[in-house]
Scaffold this motif. Sequence first.
Motif, PDB file in Angstrom:
ATOM      1  N   ARG A  64       0.827  -1.203   0.000  1.00 36.85           N
ATOM      2  CA  ARG A  64       0.000   0.000   0.000  1.00 36.85           C
ATOM      3  C   ARG A  64       0.863   1.257   0.000  1.00 36.85           C
ATOM      4  N   LEU A  65       0.371   2.281  -0.704  1.00 40.19           N
ATOM      5  CA  LEU A  65       0.985   3.606  -0.632  1.00 40.19           C
ATOM      6  C   LEU A  65      -0.074   4.609  -0.217  1.00 40.19           C
ATOM      7  N   VAL A  66       0.199   5.339   0.846  1.00 36.31           N
ATOM      8  CA  VAL A  66      -0.711   6.381   1.321  1.00 36.31           C
ATOM      9  C   VAL A  66      -0.009   7.724   1.154  1.00 36.31           C
ATOM     10  N   LEU A  67      -0.556   8.565   0.290  1.00 37.79           N
ATOM     11  CA  LEU A  67      -0.015   9.911   0.096  1.00 37.79           C
ATOM     12  C   LEU A  67      -0.612  10.809   1.172  1.00 37.79           C
ATOM     13  N   SER A  68       0.061  10.849   2.330  1.00 35.80           N
ATOM     14  CA  SER A  68      -0.492  11.629   3.437  1.00 35.80           C
ATOM     15  C   SER A  68      -0.531  13.111   3.088  1.00 35.80           C
ATOM     16  N   LYS A  69       0.488  13.603   2.358  1.00 33.94           N
ATOM     17  CA  LYS A  69       0.439  14.982   1.855  1.00 33.94           C
ATOM     18  C   LYS A  69      -0.402  14.966   0.575  1.00 33.94           C
ATOM     19  N   GLY A  70      -1.717  14.834   0.786  1.00 36.92           N
ATOM     20  CA  GLY A  70      -2.634  14.554  -0.314  1.00 36.92           C
ATOM     21  C   GLY A  70      -2.714  15.631  -1.376  1.00 36.92           C
ATOM     22  N   HIS A  71      -2.270  16.856  -1.046  1.00 36.87           N
ATOM     23  CA  HIS A  71      -2.303  17.918  -2.055  1.00 36.87           C
ATOM     24  C   HIS A  71      -1.317  17.646  -3.184  1.00 36.87           C
ATOM     25  N   ALA A  72      -0.378  16.715  -2.992  1.00 37.16           N
ATOM     26  CA  ALA A  72       0.559  16.331  -4.056  1.00 37.16           C
ATOM     27  C   ALA A  72      -0.045  15.283  -4.981  1.00 37.16           C
ATOM     28  N   ALA A  73      -1.363  15.227  -5.018  1.00 36.34           N
ATOM     29  CA  ALA A  73      -2.081  14.280  -5.876  1.00 36.34           C
ATOM     30  C   ALA A  73      -1.645  14.327  -7.338  1.00 36.34           C
ATOM     31  N   PRO A  74      -1.319  15.502  -7.919  1.00 31.15           N
ATOM     32  CA  PRO A  74      -0.894  15.483  -9.329  1.00 31.15           C
ATOM     33  C   PRO A  74       0.282  14.539  -9.595  1.00 31.15           C
ATOM     34  N   ALA A  75       1.195  14.427  -8.646  1.00 34.37           N
ATOM     35  CA  ALA A  75       2.330  13.512  -8.813  1.00 34.37           C
ATOM     36  C   ALA A  75       1.886  12.065  -8.694  1.00 34.37           C
ATOM     37  N   LEU A  76       1.030  11.783  -7.734  1.00 34.93           N
ATOM     38  CA  LEU A  76       0.517  10.419  -7.569  1.00 34.93           C
ATOM     39  C   LEU A  76      -0.231   9.977  -8.821  1.00 34.93           C
ATOM     40  N   TYR A  77      -1.099  10.831  -9.335  1.00 32.85           N
ATOM     41  CA  TYR A  77      -1.848  10.489 -10.545  1.00 32.85           C
ATOM     42  C   TYR A  77      -0.911  10.263 -11.725  1.00 32.85           C
ATOM     43  N   ALA A  78       0.089  11.127 -11.862  1.00 31.65           N
ATOM     44  CA  ALA A  78       1.038  10.984 -12.971  1.00 31.65           C
ATOM     45  C   ALA A  78       1.806   9.666 -12.864  1.00 31.65           C
ATOM     46  N   ALA A  79       2.172   9.286 -11.626  1.00 30.35           N
ATOM     47  CA  ALA A  79       2.875   8.016 -11.420  1.00 30.35           C
ATOM     48  C   ALA A  79       1.974   6.834 -11.742  1.00 30.35           C
ATOM     49  N   LEU A  80       0.721   6.904 -11.315  1.00 31.34           N
ATOM     50  CA  LEU A  80      -0.224   5.821 -11.597  1.00 31.34           C
ATOM     51  C   LEU A  80      -0.466   5.679 -13.096  1.00 31.34           C
ATOM     52  N   ALA A  81      -0.580   6.808 -13.783  1.00 32.90           N
ATOM     53  CA  ALA A  81      -0.759   6.763 -15.232  1.00 32.90           C
ATOM     54  C   ALA A  81       0.481   6.185 -15.909  1.00 32.90           C
ATOM     55  N   GLU A  82       1.655   6.610 -15.472  1.00 30.07           N
ATOM     56  CA  GLU A  82       2.907   6.114 -16.027  1.00 30.07           C
ATOM     57  C   GLU A  82       3.038   4.608 -15.822  1.00 30.07           C
ATOM     58  N   ARG A  83       2.509   4.107 -14.718  1.00 32.71           N
ATOM     59  CA  ARG A  83       2.589   2.676 -14.394  1.00 32.71           C
ATOM     60  C   ARG A  83       1.502   1.865 -15.093  1.00 32.71           C
ATOM     61  N   GLY A  84       0.501   2.552 -15.673  1.00 30.23           N
ATOM     62  CA  GLY A  84      -0.506   1.853 -16.454  1.00 30.23           C
ATOM     63  C   GLY A  84      -1.848   1.629 -15.789  1.00 30.23           C
ATOM     64  N   TYR A  85      -2.119   2.364 -14.719  1.00 29.70           N
ATOM     65  CA  TYR A  85      -3.406   2.210 -14.046  1.00 29.70           C
ATOM     66  C   TYR A  85      -4.547   2.858 -14.825  1.00 29.70           C
ATOM     67  N   PHE A  86      -4.246   3.909 -15.566  1.00 29.74           N
ATOM     68  CA  PHE A  86      -5.235   4.585 -16.400  1.00 29.74           C
ATOM     69  C   PHE A  86      -4.504   5.414 -17.456  1.00 29.74           C
ATOM     70  N   PRO A  87      -5.203   5.906 -18.477  1.00 27.18           N
ATOM     71  CA  PRO A  87      -4.528   6.608 -19.578  1.00 27.18           C
ATOM     72  C   PRO A  87      -3.877   7.912 -19.145  1.00 27.18           C
ATOM     73  N   VAL A  88      -2.672   8.162 -19.662  1.00 31.23           N
ATOM     74  CA  VAL A  88      -1.959   9.404 -19.376  1.00 31.23           C
ATOM     75  C   VAL A  88      -2.790  10.609 -19.791  1.00 31.23           C
ATOM     76  N   GLU A  89      -3.542  10.479 -20.871  1.00 28.38           N
ATOM     77  CA  GLU A  89      -4.358  11.579 -21.376  1.00 28.38           C
ATOM     78  C   GLU A  89      -5.352  12.071 -20.328  1.00 28.38           C
ATOM     79  N   ASP A  90      -5.767  11.189 -19.415  1.00 28.38           N
ATOM     80  CA  ASP A  90      -6.750  11.564 -18.390  1.00 28.38           C
ATOM     81  C   ASP A  90      -6.194  12.558 -17.375  1.00 28.38           C
ATOM     82  N   LEU A  91      -4.872  12.714 -17.328  1.00 26.24           N
ATOM     83  CA  LEU A  91      -4.286  13.677 -16.388  1.00 26.24           C
ATOM     84  C   LEU A  91      -4.790  15.093 -16.661  1.00 26.24           C
TER      85      LEU A  91
END
Length: 283
Positions: A64-91
């Motif tokens: 599990r990864l918990v982004l406690s500093k949740g305002h850094a969500a743009p980085a988490l989303y970008a990492a998830l997209a880069e890893r293949g969880y959803f399309p990069v275009e959705d960023l």
Amino acid sequence: MTNAEKLTLAKHACHIRMGVIEGTHSAKCGHPGGSLDIAELLSYLYFVEMNIDPKDPKKADRDRLVLSKGHAAPALYAALAERGYFPVEDLKTLRKIGSYLQGHPNMNETPGVDMSTGSLGQGVSAACGMALGAKHAGKPINVYTIVGDGEVEEGECWEAFMFAAHYGLSNLCVVLDRNHLQIDGTTETVMNSAPLEEKLKAFNFNVVTIDGHDYDQIEAAMQAFHAETAKPTCIIMDTTKGKGVSYMTNSVDWHGKGPNDDEYKIAIEELNAAYAALEQEEN
């Protein structure tokens, strides 16, 4: 880690930074500064460290990864997209009405998000619960949580640290992002939490201090985490807020706003140049 492996991770980190800029520019808001500085960490976690499967985001035995500093969500989303969880275009849908990529992570809407966060201090507390649950279940699950150095001004963080040490949560890795900046200025000016190393050692943590942009040091810190069997680990990660974009670097002004069109163009040009340099180095 070989130089080729480090170059691959650096390219992932560059893509993560591009995703941060794409998202916050499209949203015309967000938190790019504290997102850009965790790109190396996220690339290492998602492409080397964690037991995860983008095709099965909810698999029971995943780390599990918990982004406690949740305002850094743009980085988490970008990492998830880069890893293949959803399309990069959705960023580019960041913070848009109806998007599953809102301003703070939502575990019920976004594939790969393990905990909804945003209220500072609460994420690390949830991570402690996850780690304790895994211990009780006898599961080989590691829990990673990213905490900001401004965030540790919240008393709840220290309650969570005390809890983690009391229960011997050796499967918990707290990564404390020490960039020395928060929304109102430097952490030293707003509420000085130094000396962090000594305080966390006093809370009975295994403490490792590293350069958060150096892959060799990140890898060594993760090895120290895995070697510890009796207590939780805190990796204090010295970073540069806004890393990778010249005008955002070490600037408190970019804690919480999106780049305009001109600023976006500069940032993307710089990141494209950085990526091209990595490709050149690879060849």
